[in-house]
Design an enzyme around this catalytic site. Structure first.
Site, PDB file in Angstrom:
ATOM      1  N   ASP A 662       0.940  -1.300   0.016  1.00  0.00           N
ATOM      2  CA  ASP A 662       0.002  -0.026   0.054  1.00  0.00           C
ATOM      3  C   ASP A 662       0.838   1.121  -0.122  1.00  0.00           C
ATOM      4  O   ASP A 662       1.916   1.170   0.859  1.00  0.00           O
ATOM      5  CB  ASP A 662      -1.137  -0.051   1.020  1.00  0.00           C
ATOM      6  CG  ASP A 662      -1.827   1.041   1.227  1.00  0.00           C
ATOM      7  OD1 ASP A 662      -1.895   2.104   1.649  1.00  0.00           O
ATOM      8  OD2 ASP A 662      -3.081   0.726   0.487  1.00  0.00           O
ATOM      9  N   GLU A 706      -4.694   2.367  -4.425  1.00  0.00           N
ATOM     10  CA  GLU A 706      -3.300   2.566  -4.366  1.00  0.00           C
ATOM     11  C   GLU A 706      -2.550   1.230  -3.746  1.00  0.00           C
ATOM     12  O   GLU A 706      -1.529   1.193  -3.422  1.00  0.00           O
ATOM     13  CB  GLU A 706      -3.096   3.566  -3.685  1.00  0.00           C
ATOM     14  CG  GLU A 706      -3.293   3.409  -1.747  1.00  0.00           C
ATOM     15  CD  GLU A 706      -4.773   3.931  -1.845  1.00  0.00           C
ATOM     16  OE1 GLU A 706      -5.592   3.946  -2.504  1.00  0.00           O
ATOM     17  OE2 GLU A 706      -4.903   4.128  -0.362  1.00  0.00           O
TER      18      GLU A 706
END
Length: 809
Positions: A662, A706
């Site tokens: 992440d 993301e």
């Protein structure tokens, strides 16, 4: 009977048992006698010799006797299976070796050398000599997953395995060396013996191990080694030792000191698969990104732009003429001669486009390994093709049908195969080592008989054994044929030709059906030839002749009538046509110009539409498995490959690792710089991680938003930590400014990893979803502990740019 007299032999005289079950006369006029309970006897020159369990027979009750064309005597027993008597020794084959029943009633050898064995209740068995000798765990190998093979100066064969350490085969005895004996890692990828007799062993994660006088000494990154993941080792003519690593480039050990060569020094790629030296003392380095030549400390690089067929180079071999032969992953074989590349792929007749190793036998053939088996190609044929003298090459394929226990060989290591001093060739596979002796290869020289089994015209069957006359308009013809061979029926290949229609022979491979449509009227001959498993073609083949009758309008007399009628019409209308010819010519010319213009416009529109359709199809294909923004694999593609790799790991017993990734404080990045800059950030991070994954099979995908996921087949927890730290450093080195990040001034990533052994049910990670969940939990812990770090489940090492701490999870 002798000299007209009948002589009786009973238990009271020389025979120990008078209950005779089988009698066989050998080519040397020996009489072999099988008895019930007394073994077997050989009667020759008035001498009777007995053989029983004390001489090596598995059972004393005989049921059948047969001698094959090579002189081996086969004896079928009652309960003791099949026995072979050769060179004075007995060898038994029983149900433990695959025989369906241990009572053998009948034995026969066919014209191809197959031995057929009839049993009591177990049906019919076929026994044939294997072309390959195998070494597995059953013979004492520490692991069946073999990576590298090397022969030392004393004739010992060293075998590097994945998980089982190092093995030495010497004097028919296997000895294993593992971490218990001082090896730093049990995954061995490279083996080399230096001039002083030291054995250099490269491992996957444990650096190099030196074996001398029975003791191991380790060299790692702490000693200057570029990387602890070693895939190739070579000692040059000057005595320097060269080490190829997976991701760390090339290392040179000279005078006890390592010097590192990477892409910064001119090396084409930092993942090195092979190192070899030519007769001019130049080093050739096969890498993930192309081929590098190192001469006088200067690198010269070759890629697809220079004519190389593929940039993943797994092996480089120099023959006695000085030509370089280059094996690639996906681009087949390349020859580099006179500064020119010539490629050979499946389109030219090569069996496979993946080549792990190239070994040349003493008969002038190349033996190459791939993940579908081993195949042999004549080097002379390859050179003739490169010179334009022939249009194709012939490959002979060897697989499980020839005695291999697995079709899948291993490569990407060095050396991924070896030719020993006795001329035998050794290859590593996923199920042990296979050995073949090209000089004593027993070939199937029997030409396979060919039969045309069925001929179908439209929907009607026609007798294939006699010439046929077909009705006018016969549109669809189907020929079904076969080649008769019991040795390897699935390897029988064919070529056919319809004389009168085909100009050249058509290579049908193993397909056993030929189709033709819209055959004009006339006489034809359909010919088909067959080739056996060792490349021997039938000379006679099978033939079917037929005649297609013409329709009325296709006959010669109809053409003559039409021609005469046309001539009369021309003559009658000639005068009328002459008068209006000029006017009509002008009208016709104008009409032609108009139609030509219309056709040109129509063609242009059709070409534009075709290009648009092709472009749309290509975009749709890419959208099905690629993320539209970052260009890496999408979630759908990851789910498919993850399921495949899970099944593969469960089958092979190898680990499977995942990293959930992440981007730290990405929402703040978007709020600060805008979504356009956010998209650019995602692209840079994805591209950096893709380039950082150096091992074949490693895989990155966009998981959503993301968040990314990295899949690492065959990587254990130690290797997972190495990859995670590499990815973290790569992203941080992008130096993408992030003023609102609460853990750094640049864009960073947090990662959670987990490793599973899917075939171990005792392991907590027994389901794919649980592996993903554990990696996700580890990602949550990495974020909670401050981000810009990674957490590995179970071992749980949290590594940040400025600290190392341990977390129980």
């Amino acid at each position: 009977m002798k000299d007209g007299r009948v002589i009786e032999y009973t238990a009271g005289q020389e025979l120990l048992q008078a209950n005779v079950r089988a009698i066989y006369e050998g080519p040397d006029r020996s009489i072999w006698i099988g008895s019930y309970g007394g073994g077997t006897y050989r009667f020759k020159d008035d001498i009777l010799t007995s053989y029983g369990v004390q001489e090596g027979l598995s059972n004393n009750t005989m049921r059948s006797i047969y001698q094959d064309r090579e002189g081996s005597l086969w004896l079928g027993t009652e309960g003791g299976g099949l026995n072979r008597f050769r060179d004075g020794l007995f060898t038994a084959y029983t149900s433990k070796d695959g025989l369906s029943n241990d009572t053998v009633l009948s034995i026969h050898e066919d014209i191809e050398g197959n031995l057929w064995v009839g049993t009591n209740g177990g049906g019919l068995n076929r026994l044939k000599d294997s072309k390959f000798l195998t070494y597995t765990k059953q013979e004492g190998l520490s692991s069946d997953m073999v990576r590298a093979i090397y022969e030392d100066r004393q004739g010992g064969v060293w075998i590097g395995t994945d998980g089982g350490g190092l093995n030495l085969l010497k004097d028919h005895r296997l000895t294993a060396y593992t971490t218990k004996n001082g090896l730093t890692n049990n995954s061995v990828c490279a083996i080399h013996e230096s001039r002083d007799g030291t054995l250099w062993v490269g491992t996957y994660g444990g650096g190099i191990n030196l074996l001398k006088d029975g003791k191991f000494t380790a060299l790692t990154t702490n000693d200057g080694l570029p990387n602890n993941f070693v895939g190739a080792i070579h000692e040059d003519q000057q005595g320097s030792l060269w080490v190829g690593t997976y991701g760390g480039g090339l290392g040179r050990l000279r005078d006890g000191k390592f010097t590192t060569f990477t892409t910064r020094n001119g090396l084409i790629n930092n993942t090195v698969f092979s190192i070899s030296e030519d007769r001019g003392d130049a080093l050739w380095i096969g890498t993930r990104g192309g081929l590098s030549k190192l001469k006088d400390n200067v690198f010269t690089n070759y890629t697809t732009q220079d004519g190389l067929s593929n940039e993943m180079v797994l092996v480089v071999y120099e023959d006695s003429e000085g030509s370089l032969w280059i094996g690639t992953s996906g681009g087949g074989l390349n020859r580099f001669k006179d500064q020119k590349f010539t490629s050979f792929t499946t389109k030219q007749g090569l069996f496979d486009d993946l080549i792990y190793q190239i070994l040349e036998d003493n008969q002038g053939n190349f033996w190459m390994s791939c993940n579908k088996g081993i195949f042999r190609v004549s080097k002379q044929e390859l050179n003739l093709f490169a010179e334009g003298k022939i249009k194709s090459i012939t490959s002979t394929h060897y697989s499980t049908a020839d005695g291999m226990l697995s079709n899948e060989c291993n490569g990407g290591t060095h050396p991924a195969g070896w030719k020993t001093r006795d001329g035998r060739l050794w290859f590593p596979t996923t199920k042990g080592v296979v050995v073949i002796d090209p000089g004593n290869l027993r070939l199937n020289l029997r030409q396979p008989p060919v039969r045309i089994e069925q001929v179908t015209v439209d929907t009607r069957q026609v007798a294939p054994d006699k010439e046929a006359e077909l009705a006018p308009g016969s549109n669809k013809l189907e020929f079904q044929y076969t080649g008769l061979s019991f040795v390897a029926p699935d390897k029988v290949s064919f070529k056919y030709k319809l004389e009168g229609f085909d100009k050249d022979w058509i290579d049908a491979g193993t397909r056993r059906t030929a189709y033709y449509t819209n055959i004009p009227p006339g006489r034809y001959r359909f010919l088909v030839l067959a080739c056996n498993n060792d490349g021997v073609w039938s000379e006679a083949g099978a033939v079917f002749s037929f005649y297609v009758r013409p329709r009325i309008y296709q006959t010669y007399w109809f053409y003559l009538v039409c021609l005469a009628t046309f001539g009369l019409v021309i003559a009658a209308g000639h005068r009328l046509r002459v008068r209006g010819m000029q006017t009509r010519a002008r009208e016709l010319l104008k009409l032609v110009e108009e139609r030509t213009q219309q056709l040109s416009q129509t063609n242009q529109i059709l070409e534009e539409q075709t290009q648009q359709l092709a472009s749309a199809n290509q975009q749709l294909h890419q959208m099905s498995y690629l993320d539209g923004l970052t260009g890496v694999a999408n979630r759908r593609h990851f789910d498919e490959l993850f399921e495949q790799e899970w099944r593969r790991a469960a089958r092979t017993g190898r680990p499977l690792s995942l990293l959930m990734i992440d981007i730290d404080f990405f929402k703040d990045f978007n709020d600060t710089y805008g979504h356009q800059h956010g998209d650019g950030c995602l692209k840079q991070v994805a591209d950096a991680m893709s380039r950082a994954l150096v091992r074949a099979g490693d895989f990155v995908a966009r998981y959503g938003g993301e968040e990314f996921v990295v899949m690492l087949p065959g990587t254990n927890a130690e290797g997972l930590g190495f990859v995670a730290e590499s990815l973290r450093e790569v992203v941080e080195r992008l130096s993408i400014r992030h003023v609102n990040s609460r853990c750094s001034k640049v864009v960073t990533i947090s990662m959670g990893g987990a490793t599973a052994f899917p075939n171990e049910m005792a392991n907590n990670l027994c389901l794919p979803t649980e592996l993903i969940a554990r990696a996700d939990q580890s990602l949550y812990l990495a974020k909670r502990e401050g981000r810009n770090r990674f957490v590995i489940a179970n071992e749980a090492v949290i590594v940040a740019s400025d600290q190392v701490s341990t977390l129980n999870s």
